[in-house]
Design a protein around this motif. Sequence first.
Motif, PDB file in Angstrom:
ATOM      1  N   ALA A 169       0.841  -1.214   0.000  1.00  0.00           N
ATOM      2  CA  ALA A 169       0.000   0.000   0.000  1.00  0.00           C
ATOM      3  C   ALA A 169       0.868   1.253   0.000  1.00  0.00           C
ATOM      4  CB  ALA A 169      -0.915   0.007   1.221  1.00  0.00           C
ATOM      5  N   ILE A 170       0.252   2.344  -0.409  1.00  0.00           N
ATOM      6  CA  ILE A 170       0.910   3.657  -0.421  1.00  0.00           C
ATOM      7  C   ILE A 170       0.104   4.522   0.541  1.00  0.00           C
ATOM      8  CG2 ILE A 170       1.378   5.694  -1.859  1.00  0.00           C
ATOM      9  CD1 ILE A 170       1.208   2.228  -3.393  1.00  0.00           C
ATOM     10  N   ARG A 171       0.797   5.072   1.529  1.00  0.00           N
ATOM     11  CA  ARG A 171       0.125   5.848   2.591  1.00  0.00           C
ATOM     12  C   ARG A 171       0.477   7.326   2.408  1.00  0.00           C
ATOM     13  NH1 ARG A 171      -1.915   5.150   7.988  1.00  0.00           N
ATOM     14  NH2 ARG A 171      -2.035   2.913   7.594  1.00  0.00           N
ATOM     15  N   ILE A 172      -0.545   8.153   2.259  1.00  0.00           N
ATOM     16  CA  ILE A 172      -0.330   9.586   1.987  1.00  0.00           C
ATOM     17  C   ILE A 172      -0.982  10.420   3.079  1.00  0.00           C
ATOM     18  CG2 ILE A 172      -0.742  11.466   0.341  1.00  0.00           C
ATOM     19  CD1 ILE A 172      -1.083   9.237  -1.809  1.00  0.00           C
ATOM     20  N   PRO A 173      -0.229  11.254   3.807  1.00  0.00           N
ATOM     21  CA  PRO A 173      -0.876  12.181   4.737  1.00  0.00           C
ATOM     22  C   PRO A 173      -1.662  13.212   3.916  1.00  0.00           C
ATOM     23  CG  PRO A 173       1.535  12.423   4.760  1.00  0.00           C
ATOM     24  CD  PRO A 173       1.217  11.426   3.705  1.00  0.00           C
ATOM     25  N   ALA A 174      -2.967  13.302   4.187  1.00  0.00           N
ATOM     26  CA  ALA A 174      -3.791  14.204   3.363  1.00  0.00           C
ATOM     27  C   ALA A 174      -3.290  15.633   3.517  1.00  0.00           C
ATOM     28  CB  ALA A 174      -5.247  14.108   3.787  1.00  0.00           C
ATOM     29  N   PRO A 175      -3.027  16.333   2.423  1.00  0.00           N
ATOM     30  CA  PRO A 175      -2.605  17.739   2.529  1.00  0.00           C
ATOM     31  C   PRO A 175      -3.716  18.580   3.173  1.00  0.00           C
ATOM     32  CG  PRO A 175      -2.363  16.918   0.269  1.00  0.00           C
ATOM     33  CD  PRO A 175      -3.139  15.885   1.030  1.00  0.00           C
ATOM     34  N   ALA A 176      -3.336  19.699   3.777  1.00  0.00           N
ATOM     35  CA  ALA A 176      -4.313  20.557   4.470  1.00  0.00           C
ATOM     36  C   ALA A 176      -5.410  21.008   3.506  1.00  0.00           C
ATOM     37  CB  ALA A 176      -3.586  21.778   5.027  1.00  0.00           C
ATOM     38  N   ALA A 177      -6.631  21.149   4.054  1.00  0.00           N
ATOM     39  CA  ALA A 177      -7.741  21.651   3.233  1.00  0.00           C
ATOM     40  C   ALA A 177      -7.351  23.023   2.675  1.00  0.00           C
ATOM     41  CB  ALA A 177      -8.997  21.776   4.095  1.00  0.00           C
ATOM     42  N   GLY A 178      -7.703  23.266   1.434  1.00  0.00           N
ATOM     43  CA  GLY A 178      -7.409  24.558   0.821  1.00  0.00           C
ATOM     44  C   GLY A 178      -5.992  24.664   0.251  1.00  0.00           C
ATOM     45  N   HIS A 179      -5.274  23.541   0.236  1.00  0.00           N
ATOM     46  CA  HIS A 179      -3.901  23.599  -0.307  1.00  0.00           C
ATOM     47  C   HIS A 179      -3.945  23.834  -1.821  1.00  0.00           C
ATOM     48  CE1 HIS A 179      -4.936  19.378  -1.199  1.00  0.00           C
ATOM     49  NE2 HIS A 179      -4.019  19.447  -2.163  1.00  0.00           N
ATOM     50  N   GLY A 180      -2.853  24.363  -2.322  1.00  0.00           N
ATOM     51  CA  GLY A 180      -2.701  24.511  -3.767  1.00  0.00           C
ATOM     52  C   GLY A 180      -1.810  23.390  -4.269  1.00  0.00           C
ATOM     53  N   TYR A 181      -1.995  22.975  -5.507  1.00  0.00           N
ATOM     54  CA  TYR A 181      -1.232  21.842  -6.038  1.00  0.00           C
ATOM     55  C   TYR A 181      -1.101  21.983  -7.547  1.00  0.00           C
ATOM     56  CZ  TYR A 181      -5.704  20.413  -7.794  1.00  0.00           C
ATOM     57  OH  TYR A 181      -6.903  20.427  -8.468  1.00  0.00           O
ATOM     58  N   ALA A 182      -0.103  21.355  -8.105  1.00  0.00           N
ATOM     59  CA  ALA A 182       0.002  21.288  -9.568  1.00  0.00           C
ATOM     60  C   ALA A 182       1.083  20.287  -9.949  1.00  0.00           C
ATOM     61  CB  ALA A 182       0.338  22.647 -10.165  1.00  0.00           C
ATOM     62  N   TYR A 183       0.883  19.652 -11.089  1.00  0.00           N
ATOM     63  CA  TYR A 183       1.930  18.813 -11.704  1.00  0.00           C
ATOM     64  C   TYR A 183       2.108  19.312 -13.123  1.00  0.00           C
ATOM     65  CZ  TYR A 183       4.768  14.697 -12.747  1.00  0.00           C
ATOM     66  OH  TYR A 183       5.816  13.843 -13.074  1.00  0.00           O
ATOM     67  N   GLU A 184       3.285  19.833 -13.401  1.00  0.00           N
ATOM     68  CA  GLU A 184       3.590  20.340 -14.746  1.00  0.00           C
ATOM     69  C   GLU A 184       4.591  19.391 -15.379  1.00  0.00           C
ATOM     70  OE1 GLU A 184       2.644  22.835 -16.739  1.00  0.00           O
ATOM     71  OE2 GLU A 184       1.185  23.722 -15.365  1.00  0.00           O
ATOM     72  N   LYS A 185       4.225  18.851 -16.537  1.00  0.00           N
ATOM     73  CA  LYS A 185       5.060  17.827 -17.191  1.00  0.00           C
ATOM     74  C   LYS A 185       5.313  18.228 -18.637  1.00  0.00           C
ATOM     75  CE  LYS A 185       4.776  12.889 -18.402  1.00  0.00           C
ATOM     76  NZ  LYS A 185       4.055  11.619 -18.147  1.00  0.00           N
ATOM     77  N   LEU A 186       6.567  18.350 -18.986  1.00  0.00           N
ATOM     78  CA  LEU A 186       6.916  18.608 -20.389  1.00  0.00           C
ATOM     79  C   LEU A 186       7.161  17.265 -21.050  1.00  0.00           C
ATOM     80  CD1 LEU A 186       7.696  20.609 -22.679  1.00  0.00           C
ATOM     81  CD2 LEU A 186      10.061  20.378 -21.886  1.00  0.00           C
ATOM     82  N   LYS A 187       6.435  16.993 -22.133  1.00  0.00           N
ATOM     83  CA  LYS A 187       6.662  15.754 -22.879  1.00  0.00           C
ATOM     84  C   LYS A 187       6.578  16.050 -24.360  1.00  0.00           C
ATOM     85  CE  LYS A 187       1.922  14.524 -21.804  1.00  0.00           C
ATOM     86  NZ  LYS A 187       1.017  13.618 -21.143  1.00  0.00           N
ATOM     87  N   ARG A 188       7.197  15.172 -25.155  1.00  0.00           N
ATOM     88  CA  ARG A 188       7.272  15.445 -26.579  1.00  0.00           C
ATOM     89  C   ARG A 188       5.935  15.201 -27.274  1.00  0.00           C
ATOM     90  NH1 ARG A 188      11.979  11.377 -27.747  1.00  0.00           N
ATOM     91  NH2 ARG A 188      10.477  10.210 -26.500  1.00  0.00           N
ATOM     92  N   LYS A 189       5.164  14.260 -26.716  1.00  0.00           N
ATOM     93  CA  LYS A 189       3.869  13.929 -27.333  1.00  0.00           C
ATOM     94  C   LYS A 189       3.024  13.227 -26.292  1.00  0.00           C
ATOM     95  CE  LYS A 189       5.632   9.525 -29.037  1.00  0.00           C
ATOM     96  NZ  LYS A 189       5.019   8.653 -28.048  1.00  0.00           N
ATOM     97  N   VAL A 190       1.735  13.063 -26.558  1.00  0.00           N
ATOM     98  CA  VAL A 190       0.859  12.333 -25.635  1.00  0.00           C
ATOM     99  C   VAL A 190       1.413  10.926 -25.467  1.00  0.00           C
ATOM    100  CG1 VAL A 190      -1.441  11.330 -25.351  1.00  0.00           C
ATOM    101  CG2 VAL A 190      -1.189  13.672 -26.174  1.00  0.00           C
ATOM    102  N   GLY A 191       1.490  10.471 -24.227  1.00  0.00           N
ATOM    103  CA  GLY A 191       1.953   9.104 -23.975  1.00  0.00           C
ATOM    104  C   GLY A 191       3.438   9.011 -23.712  1.00  0.00           C
ATOM    105  N   ASP A 192       4.134  10.149 -23.742  1.00  0.00           N
ATOM    106  CA  ASP A 192       5.585  10.112 -23.536  1.00  0.00           C
ATOM    107  C   ASP A 192       5.915  10.289 -22.052  1.00  0.00           C
ATOM    108  OD1 ASP A 192       8.239   9.958 -24.196  1.00  0.00           O
ATOM    109  OD2 ASP A 192       8.422  12.064 -24.798  1.00  0.00           O
ATOM    110  N   TYR A 193       7.089   9.774 -21.688  1.00  0.00           N
ATOM    111  CA  TYR A 193       7.622  10.061 -20.353  1.00  0.00           C
ATOM    112  C   TYR A 193       8.081  11.528 -20.330  1.00  0.00           C
ATOM    113  CZ  TYR A 193       7.562   5.058 -19.378  1.00  0.00           C
ATOM    114  OH  TYR A 193       7.166   3.766 -19.164  1.00  0.00           O
TER     115      TYR A 193
END
Length: 287
Positions: A169-193
């Motif tokens: 299992a993966i255990r994640i402490p829930a971030p505080a309510a109202g937190h801001g978040y983002a994941y920005e990923k540069l990839k060459r095309k859809v489906g790329d690493y």
Amino acid sequence: MIPGAFTYHRPSSVAEAVGLLVQHGEDARPLAGGHSLIPMMKLRLATPAHLIDLAGLKDLKGVATDGSDIVIGAMTTQHELIADGTLTAKVPLLREVSLQIADPQVRYVGTLGGNVANGDPGNDMPAVMICLGASYEVTGKGGKRRIAAREFYQGAYFTALEPGEIVTAIRIPAPAAGHGYAYEKLKRKVGDYATAAAAVVLTMNGGRVATCSIGLTNVAETPLWAEEAAKILNGSGLDAATVKKAAAAAEAICRPASDRRGTPQYRTKMAGVMLTRALARAKSRAR
Ligand SMILES: Cc1cc2nc3c(=O)[nH]c(=O)nc-3n(C[C@H](O)[C@H](O)[C@H](O)COP(=O)(O)OP(=O)(O)OC[C@H]3O[C@@H](n4cnc5c(N)ncnc54)[C@H](O)[C@@H]3O)c2cc1C
């Protein structure tokens, strides 16, 4: 493109799976969604003589809450992460990341456990787990233990897992309510690493950063926790000069490989750009 011969095992309990892994030692590998392992086997980069399929372990499926932690079974698929209402409400970053992994076909089968256990610097979830301060619940012949994601990754395809251990299992402490978040990923095309990617979770108080955590994907042999960059941002209003300083601190810890995604210099610079974009989006979402 044809894998070597192997014996297929389908245990029905974690204890049985661990027993098979211990029995067959280095000749055995756990099989989850197979979307990293099978391609490696087809290229003969992995030639396990015994595949221990975890698909029959129903206990390793699903999302639950335990106090303020979210506990996700290792065999939960990336598609299931996207569809889960509790997760979307409490850790929306996971949905955002999952939607950027490969394509629906891969996400229907690829699991969170396989993604974090694989040790490929290109996998997206490890840096996200580092950013979130997650830990991995692991079972082996010595029993159960927990390993912090920030201590799990030791080199490309080299993790703190001992032979015979599986992530349950993966255990994640829930971030505080109202937190801001983002994941920005540069990839060459859809489906790329990722060429480079940045995960951000932050909280704001009176227009200033109260807490901040940053993870970086595919810009070193392991996912990176950009601790120094986050420290620079703490207490700031995320003004341009401070963000620039933080991006430089993040770039300073990058050691990307040179591959078809670009030179080390380019990928390092892109890590800074991804971080800058992720910070802006996280700020706009923080309440
Ligand atoms: C075309 C394509 C594009 C992709 N693009 C991306 C992408 O952009 N980003 C991304 O992150 N991933 C990407 N992937 C990888 C995908 O997300 C995989 O599904 C994931 O990396 C591994 O999960 P899995 O369940 O398929 O694991 P498997 O392939 O079955 O296993 C991967 C490794 O982890 C081990 N393992 C699996 N489960 C456990 C466990 N519970 N405990 C211990 N060890 C375990 C296996 O023995 C193996 O070594 C892509 C895959 C493909 C085919």
